[in-house]
Design a protein around this motif. Sequence first.
Motif, PDB file in Angstrom:
ATOM      1  N   THR A  47      58.899 -30.633 -17.944  1.00  0.00           N
ATOM      2  CA  THR A  47      58.381 -29.158 -17.648  1.00  0.00           C
ATOM      3  C   THR A  47      58.847 -28.835 -16.317  1.00  0.00           C
ATOM      4  O   THR A  47      59.441 -27.807 -15.700  1.00  0.00           O
ATOM      5  CB  THR A  47      56.794 -29.276 -17.675  1.00  0.00           C
ATOM      6  OG1 THR A  47      56.355 -29.573 -19.165  1.00  0.00           O
ATOM      7  CG2 THR A  47      56.380 -27.720 -17.350  1.00  0.00           C
ATOM      8  N   TYR A  48      58.708 -29.721 -15.153  1.00  0.00           N
ATOM      9  CA  TYR A  48      59.223 -29.542 -13.946  1.00  0.00           C
ATOM     10  C   TYR A  48      60.777 -29.096 -13.927  1.00  0.00           C
ATOM     11  O   TYR A  48      61.143 -28.254 -13.274  1.00  0.00           O
ATOM     12  CB  TYR A  48      58.949 -30.859 -12.980  1.00  0.00           C
ATOM     13  CG  TYR A  48      59.511 -30.571 -11.674  1.00  0.00           C
ATOM     14  CD1 TYR A  48      59.215 -29.563 -10.791  1.00  0.00           C
ATOM     15  CD2 TYR A  48      60.483 -31.344 -11.338  1.00  0.00           C
ATOM     16  CE1 TYR A  48      59.636 -29.418  -9.499  1.00  0.00           C
ATOM     17  CE2 TYR A  48      61.179 -31.328  -9.983  1.00  0.00           C
ATOM     18  CZ  TYR A  48      60.661 -30.090  -9.226  1.00  0.00           C
ATOM     19  OH  TYR A  48      61.153 -30.097  -7.723  1.00  0.00           O
ATOM     20  N   ILE A  51      61.128 -25.677 -15.082  1.00  0.00           N
ATOM     21  CA  ILE A  51      60.901 -24.816 -14.032  1.00  0.00           C
ATOM     22  C   ILE A  51      62.138 -24.685 -13.180  1.00  0.00           C
ATOM     23  O   ILE A  51      62.367 -23.556 -12.744  1.00  0.00           O
ATOM     24  CB  ILE A  51      59.758 -25.104 -13.473  1.00  0.00           C
ATOM     25  CG1 ILE A  51      58.551 -25.098 -14.181  1.00  0.00           C
ATOM     26  CG2 ILE A  51      59.490 -24.497 -11.985  1.00  0.00           C
ATOM     27  CD1 ILE A  51      57.087 -25.630 -13.573  1.00  0.00           C
ATOM     28  N   THR A  60      52.674 -19.416 -12.982  1.00  0.00           N
ATOM     29  CA  THR A  60      51.301 -20.051 -13.622  1.00  0.00           C
ATOM     30  C   THR A  60      51.550 -20.911 -14.890  1.00  0.00           C
ATOM     31  O   THR A  60      52.451 -20.638 -15.647  1.00  0.00           O
ATOM     32  CB  THR A  60      50.441 -18.807 -13.838  1.00  0.00           C
ATOM     33  OG1 THR A  60      50.596 -18.059 -12.647  1.00  0.00           O
ATOM     34  CG2 THR A  60      49.247 -19.305 -14.569  1.00  0.00           C
ATOM     35  N   ILE A  61      50.878 -21.627 -14.867  1.00  0.00           N
ATOM     36  CA  ILE A  61      50.989 -23.060 -16.067  1.00  0.00           C
ATOM     37  C   ILE A  61      49.789 -22.832 -16.891  1.00  0.00           C
ATOM     38  O   ILE A  61      48.652 -23.193 -16.371  1.00  0.00           O
ATOM     39  CB  ILE A  61      51.081 -24.262 -15.410  1.00  0.00           C
ATOM     40  CG1 ILE A  61      52.468 -24.248 -14.440  1.00  0.00           C
ATOM     41  CG2 ILE A  61      51.342 -25.115 -16.691  1.00  0.00           C
ATOM     42  CD1 ILE A  61      53.661 -23.987 -15.031  1.00  0.00           C
ATOM     43  N   ALA A  71      49.882 -30.266 -18.151  1.00  0.00           N
ATOM     44  CA  ALA A  71      49.787 -29.293 -17.013  1.00  0.00           C
ATOM     45  C   ALA A  71      48.976 -29.951 -15.855  1.00  0.00           C
ATOM     46  O   ALA A  71      49.377 -29.678 -14.681  1.00  0.00           O
ATOM     47  CB  ALA A  71      49.026 -28.065 -17.475  1.00  0.00           C
ATOM     48  N   ILE A  82      53.614 -24.736  -8.263  1.00  0.00           N
ATOM     49  CA  ILE A  82      53.139 -23.952  -9.165  1.00  0.00           C
ATOM     50  C   ILE A  82      52.029 -23.109  -8.671  1.00  0.00           C
ATOM     51  O   ILE A  82      51.541 -23.780  -7.496  1.00  0.00           O
ATOM     52  CB  ILE A  82      52.406 -24.514 -10.333  1.00  0.00           C
ATOM     53  CG1 ILE A  82      51.277 -25.940  -9.923  1.00  0.00           C
ATOM     54  CG2 ILE A  82      53.446 -25.413 -11.146  1.00  0.00           C
ATOM     55  CD1 ILE A  82      50.766 -26.360 -11.091  1.00  0.00           C
ATOM     56  N   LEU A  85      46.850 -22.927 -12.447  1.00  0.00           N
ATOM     57  CA  LEU A  85      46.776 -23.854 -13.672  1.00  0.00           C
ATOM     58  C   LEU A  85      45.622 -23.245 -14.422  1.00  0.00           C
ATOM     59  O   LEU A  85      44.512 -23.031 -14.123  1.00  0.00           O
ATOM     60  CB  LEU A  85      46.611 -25.306 -13.109  1.00  0.00           C
ATOM     61  CG  LEU A  85      46.401 -26.305 -14.178  1.00  0.00           C
ATOM     62  CD1 LEU A  85      47.761 -26.434 -14.796  1.00  0.00           C
ATOM     63  CD2 LEU A  85      45.773 -27.637 -13.527  1.00  0.00           C
TER      64      LEU A  85
END
Length: 88
Positions: A47-48, A51, A60-61, A71, A82, A85
């Motif tokens: 995920t990082y 991004i 916003t995750i 997350a 981020i 959350l």
Amino acid sequence: SDISSWDERFINALARNHQVIIFNNRNIGGSAIRSNQYTSQSLAEDTYQLIEKLGLKSPTILGVSMGGMIAQQLAVLHSDKISRLILV
């Protein structure tokens, strides 16, 4: 489950005021990354990388179910990247 399980009305409501990006984690749906062994940490790193690749600045995750665990791991590993959350 894959992104097809997300409620389209919910996604459209979010998209009225926000840029929304949804994706499948590795080994789910049509994801390109296949792996037999992975952890919530490796999924958070995926995920990082997304991004970073998309050039998102402090997104916003929102994580649902297992996505919430991913997350949280992302927030632990990359809290400086981020802004918020949201766990569902």
